[in-house]
Motif scaffolding. Structure first.
Motif, mmCIF file in Angstrom:
data_model
loop_
_atom_site.group_PDB
_atom_site.id
_atom_site.type_symbol
_atom_site.label_atom_id
_atom_site.label_comp_id
_atom_site.label_asym_id
_atom_site.label_seq_id
_atom_site.Cartn_x
_atom_site.Cartn_y
_atom_site.Cartn_z
ATOM 1 N N MET A 337 12.417 -3.283 -2.819
ATOM 2 C CA MET A 337 11.795 -2.108 -2.079
ATOM 3 C C MET A 337 11.688 -0.971 -3.102
ATOM 4 S SD MET A 337 10.491 -1.107 0.770
ATOM 5 C CE MET A 337 10.806 -2.379 1.935
ATOM 6 N N PHE A 340 8.961 -1.317 -5.996
ATOM 7 C CA PHE A 340 7.437 -1.068 -5.456
ATOM 8 C C PHE A 340 7.142 0.168 -4.648
ATOM 9 C CE2 PHE A 340 7.792 -5.861 -6.515
ATOM 10 C CZ PHE A 340 6.743 -5.710 -7.495
ATOM 11 N N VAL A 341 8.081 0.484 -3.982
ATOM 12 C CA VAL A 341 7.840 1.814 -3.072
ATOM 13 C C VAL A 341 8.662 3.008 -3.407
ATOM 14 C CG1 VAL A 341 8.130 2.602 -0.367
ATOM 15 C CG2 VAL A 341 7.516 0.179 -1.130
ATOM 16 N N ARG A 345 9.141 7.947 -0.507
ATOM 17 C CA ARG A 345 8.227 7.834 0.668
ATOM 18 C C ARG A 345 9.066 6.580 1.358
ATOM 19 N NH1 ARG A 345 4.471 3.743 0.512
ATOM 20 N NH2 ARG A 345 4.036 2.872 -1.739
ATOM 21 N N PRO A 347 7.916 2.697 3.338
ATOM 22 C CA PRO A 347 6.966 1.932 3.494
ATOM 23 C C PRO A 347 5.879 1.730 4.409
ATOM 24 C CG PRO A 347 8.882 0.592 3.899
ATOM 25 C CD PRO A 347 9.244 2.127 3.726
ATOM 26 N N ASP A 348 4.782 1.339 4.089
ATOM 27 C CA ASP A 348 3.755 1.371 4.976
ATOM 28 C C ASP A 348 3.006 -0.094 4.945
ATOM 29 O OD1 ASP A 348 1.832 1.925 7.206
ATOM 30 O OD2 ASP A 348 1.493 3.844 6.269
ATOM 31 N N GLU A 350 0.196 -1.027 3.941
ATOM 32 C CA GLU A 350 -0.329 -1.212 2.921
ATOM 33 C C GLU A 350 0.714 -1.899 1.780
ATOM 34 O OE1 GLU A 350 -0.940 1.305 4.327
ATOM 35 O OE2 GLU A 350 -2.823 1.004 5.353
ATOM 36 N N ASP A 351 1.786 -1.618 1.761
ATOM 37 C CA ASP A 351 2.717 -2.198 0.763
ATOM 38 C C ASP A 351 3.165 -3.457 1.162
ATOM 39 O OD1 ASP A 351 3.122 0.527 -0.511
ATOM 40 O OD2 ASP A 351 4.190 0.963 1.565
ATOM 41 N N ARG A 352 2.807 -4.250 2.103
ATOM 42 C CA ARG A 352 3.409 -5.629 2.613
ATOM 43 C C ARG A 352 2.749 -6.483 1.325
ATOM 44 N NH1 ARG A 352 3.095 -8.396 8.362
ATOM 45 N NH2 ARG A 352 4.785 -10.198 7.950
ATOM 46 N N SER A 354 2.744 -6.181 -1.714
ATOM 47 C CA SER A 354 3.366 -5.786 -2.965
ATOM 48 C C SER A 354 4.903 -6.344 -2.538
ATOM 49 C CB SER A 354 3.486 -4.447 -3.284
ATOM 50 O OG SER A 354 2.167 -4.026 -3.529
ATOM 51 N N LEU A 355 5.301 -6.857 -1.518
ATOM 52 C CA LEU A 355 6.766 -7.397 -1.111
ATOM 53 C C LEU A 355 6.897 -8.657 -0.710
ATOM 54 C CD1 LEU A 355 7.432 -4.125 1.002
ATOM 55 C CD2 LEU A 355 8.044 -4.505 -1.159
#
Length: 522
Positions: A337, A340-341, A345, A347-348, A350-352, A354-355
């Motif tokens: 986390m 990548f985040v 801020r 996470p949202d 759109e971040d999924r 990347s995780l």
């Protein structure tokens, strides 16, 4: 004179007789051939009671799994006079409930739940025109991309409220998760915003579900196998069951009726955006709604709440339990986390993508302890044949989701919580799809959960935000020793962990600021 009029009866009569003989012969051949097939293997049944004496009161999925080691992945058993088929493998579940869904999508008769307690919901309804009608309503609400996108602000707002409650009162995390799932579903379904853990509608619904579970659950009461017992006189000894049923029925009816009546009342003052509000407006004719449509709309609303609240909260409680027991996994989650985040801020959606490790953890949450280990029973509508075995019509069909989640050909060392099992780049793509627990835990065929994407998105957002903002650790006893909570679970229909203690704290003052910003934004 019309010769055809005279000749026709003499031609049609033998033709009709021949067709009838062919049909009767075909029916006889099918009947005798199906009867000549043997039933799937299973434990030996006793007269009258069948195999009921061999089943434990709790954790029946484990007993079925053990039977599977002896009899295979398709097991025949009897509960009193009722035939039951247990499916212990994904292959068998897909072959029957998906490839032959037309014959395997109904439900058995639930005398206790439906007739006595009044649970008039799609979840328990036989397959037919009424169930298809209600399912379409729910699919329109929870499967269309535009609709799902419109709910994201509701989900994020409820996530922010859980985070704020965890800062103030972390010990009540289980209650917060129940309120989280209830709030999302109440708003989407009825347009009602839950503002506290003591919300009237949530409280009534929780009591109805809790008392129903205490009553034995679906199919576990004798009245489901001997329906005549529903007429047992209230004045005879042993009638406490009937009195308790009457009390629980009042709660169930309040849960079904109260939020629906609230929507109708508010519609009198103008539009009330919600699934139920839309359906009521759609079915009003000259200011009135038919009794049939009203019953269906009430049932659709109750279906969403009763089916979705407990399972989502259960998955979140399992998440906390695992993170307390295996802190190394939580450390990896937070490292991913942070990478990548970042820290500026939260996470949202759109971040999924990347995780990947977080997504693997969610998959393992679904698999390690499926929230509904036996799913919900299906019913075989008509006689069938599978793998050379006779599958009797009207038999109850149980999909042992827990056994599927323990399949060592897909999940080596299945008792271990191991997210890495989904991250091996050398796993063939076909196997990656088969071993995805999302294909198991949400059900099969025409009875698969229509709110799957909504539920999965809510779980992702909740898990991701907790990882980004909270530290999770073990509680300590009076001597200062850390307490490792046992992996123990309730033995009812759902598999929520038994209550345990832990420590949940904000990661930093920056995390608290981000939580406040999220609250203000939603």
């Amino acid at each position: 004179m019309d010769i055809s009029a005279t000749v026709q009866p003499w031609i049609s009569q033998p033709f009709t007789v021949a067709i009838s003989l062919v049909a009767l012969t075909g029916t006889y051949v099918y009947y005798t051939s199906s009867r000549s097939l043997r039933s799937p293997p299973g434990p030996k049944a006793l007269p009258v009671i069948g195999n009921i004496h061999q089943l434990p009161m709790e954790f029946q999925e484990k007993a079925f799994h053990e039977w599977g080691k002896v009899y295979g992945d398709v097991i025949y058993t009897k509960i009193f006079r009722k035939s039951m088929i247990v499916l212990n493998s994904l292959e068998a579940a897909r072959d029957l409930m998906e490839k032959r869904s037309g014959n395997y999508s109904s439900r058995p008769t639930f005398v206790l739940m439906c007739e006595l307690l009044g649970w008039d919901t799609l979840t328990l309804m036989p397959y037919g025109n009424r169930s298809r009608k209600m399912r379409k309503w729910i699919q329109d609400t929870f499967q269309k991309k535009e609709a799902l996108a419109s709910y994201h602000h509701v989900q994020l707002r409820e996530v922010s409220r859980v985070l704020a409650r965890l800062v103030v009162n972390p010990a009540e995390f289980s209650t917060h998760f129940t309120t989280f799932s209830a709030s999302m579903l109440m708003e989407v379904t009825y347009g009602h915003r839950v503002t506290s853990d003591d919300d009237f509608f949530v409280r009534v619904a929780d009591r109805a579900i809790e008392e129903t579970a205490k009553g034995g659950g679906m199919g576990s009461r004798l009245v489901d196998f001997f329906p005549i017992l529903k007429h047992y006189p209230m004045w005879l000894p042993g009638s406490n069951f009937r009195r308790k049923v009457a009390e629980t029925r009042q709660l169930v009816q309040s849960m079904i009726n109260a939020p629906y009546d609230m929507v109708k009342q508010r519609l009198e003052s103008g539009a009330w955006p919600s699934m139920i509000g839309h359906l009521v407006e759609q079915h009003l004719h000259d200011g009135k709604i038919s009794a049939e449509d009203e019953a269906d709309i009430r049932g659709a609303g109750a279906t969403i709440y009763s089916a979705g609240t407990e399972t989502t909260a259960t998955v979140m409680c399992i998440f906390i339990l695992v993170m307390v027991r295996q802190p190394d996994i939580y450390t990896k989650l937070q490292a991913e986390m942070d990478k990548f985040v970042g820290f500026e801020r939260l996470p949202d959606l759109e971040d999924r993508v990347s995780l990947p490790y977080l997504n693997a953890v969610i998959k393992e949450l679904y698999r390690w302890q499926p929230p509904l280990p036996l799913g919900l029973p299906h019913m075989v509508s008509n006689n069938d044949e599978y793998r050379g075995y006779h599958i009797p019509g009207q038999a109850m069909l149980m999909s042992n989701i827990w056994a599927m989640s323990q399949d060592e050909s897909f999940y080596p060392n299945p008792e271990e919580f191991n997210p890495e099992r989904y991250l091996d780049p050398d796993t063939p793509s076909a196997k990656v799809e088969l071993m995805n627990p999302e294909n198991i835990v949400f059900g099969f065929g025409r009875r698969a959960c229509p709110g799957k994407e909504f539920a999965d998105t809510g779980i992702y957002l909740m898990v991701a935000h907790i990882v980004a903002t909270m530290s999770i650790g073990k509680a300590k006893d009076a001597n200062g020793q850390e307490i490792t909570p046992p992996a123990e679970f309730d033995g009812g229909i759902s598999r929520r962990p038994t209550p345990f203690k832990c420590v949940i704290l904000p990661r930093s003052s920056k995390a608290v600021d981000l939580i406040r910003q999220l609250e203000l934004a939603h």
